[in-house]
Design a protein around this motif. Sequence first.
Motif, short mmCIF file in Angstrom:
data_model
loop_
_atom_site.label_atom_id
_atom_site.label_comp_id
_atom_site.label_asym_id
_atom_site.label_seq_id
_atom_site.Cartn_x
_atom_site.Cartn_y
_atom_site.Cartn_z
N LEU A 1 -11.90 -5.01 3.45
CA LEU A 1 -11.40 -3.56 3.43
C LEU A 1 -9.98 -3.73 2.78
N GLU A 2 -9.32 -2.63 2.18
CA GLU A 2 -7.94 -2.72 1.67
C GLU A 2 -7.10 -2.41 2.95
N ARG A 3 -6.03 -2.96 2.68
CA ARG A 3 -4.66 -2.81 3.59
C ARG A 3 -4.29 -1.19 3.97
N GLN A 4 -4.04 -0.99 5.23
CA GLN A 4 -4.12 0.44 5.42
C GLN A 4 -2.65 0.58 6.44
N TYR B 1 -2.73 -7.97 11.15
CA TYR B 1 -1.54 -7.00 11.22
C TYR B 1 -0.14 -7.36 10.79
N TYR B 2 0.22 -6.61 9.91
CA TYR B 2 1.47 -6.84 9.05
C TYR B 2 2.46 -5.92 9.42
N ALA C 1 -8.25 -6.91 12.90
CA ALA C 1 -7.82 -7.01 11.55
C ALA C 1 -6.60 -7.93 11.81
N PHE D 1 1.02 -2.58 8.97
CA PHE D 1 -0.11 -2.33 8.37
C PHE D 1 -1.21 -3.15 8.91
N ARG D 2 -2.42 -2.83 8.49
CA ARG D 2 -3.47 -3.96 9.08
C ARG D 2 -4.46 -4.07 7.93
N GLN D 3 -5.01 -5.09 7.86
CA GLN D 3 -6.22 -5.44 6.96
C GLN D 3 -7.42 -6.08 7.46
N ASP E 1 2.30 2.75 0.55
CA ASP E 1 2.37 1.25 0.62
C ASP E 1 3.47 0.81 -0.28
#
Length: 132
Positions: free
Chosen positions: A43-46, A94-95, A92, A37-39, A117
């Motif tokens: 912005l919202e996490r994507q 990154y997770y 962003a 995921f990235r944020q 998610d």
Amino acid sequence: QVQVVESGGGLVQAGQSLRLTCTVSGLPFDGLAMAWFRQAPGLERQGISCISYSGKSTYYADSVKGRFTISRDNAKNTLYLQMDSLKPEDTAMYYCAAAAAARRYCTAVAGTGELKDDFGYWGQGTQVTVSS
């Protein structure tokens, strides 16, 4: 004790590449779907990419399709994200995320097709910054 640890972020110029790595311990890695995921600020996490427990099934968000490649090495409990042709909009945090409840496959939100998610274990994140 569950540990999810990302590495590999950094500052690069547009058009360059980076490879993110995520190591997992304390979980049955080879039985779980894994995702990135990235944020970005404000912005919202994507959810940008996901891979099934075996590596045979993958998902990519439209924004990264054709440029990013997700892979895993179950023998090393490690997840990767190869990022090519990076753009400033890829900047962003990154997770890395591991599925919970022994879920083996990636799931999408009905109607949108976006990655759901609903991952149970998360890393602290690694920053990726792409300059123009």
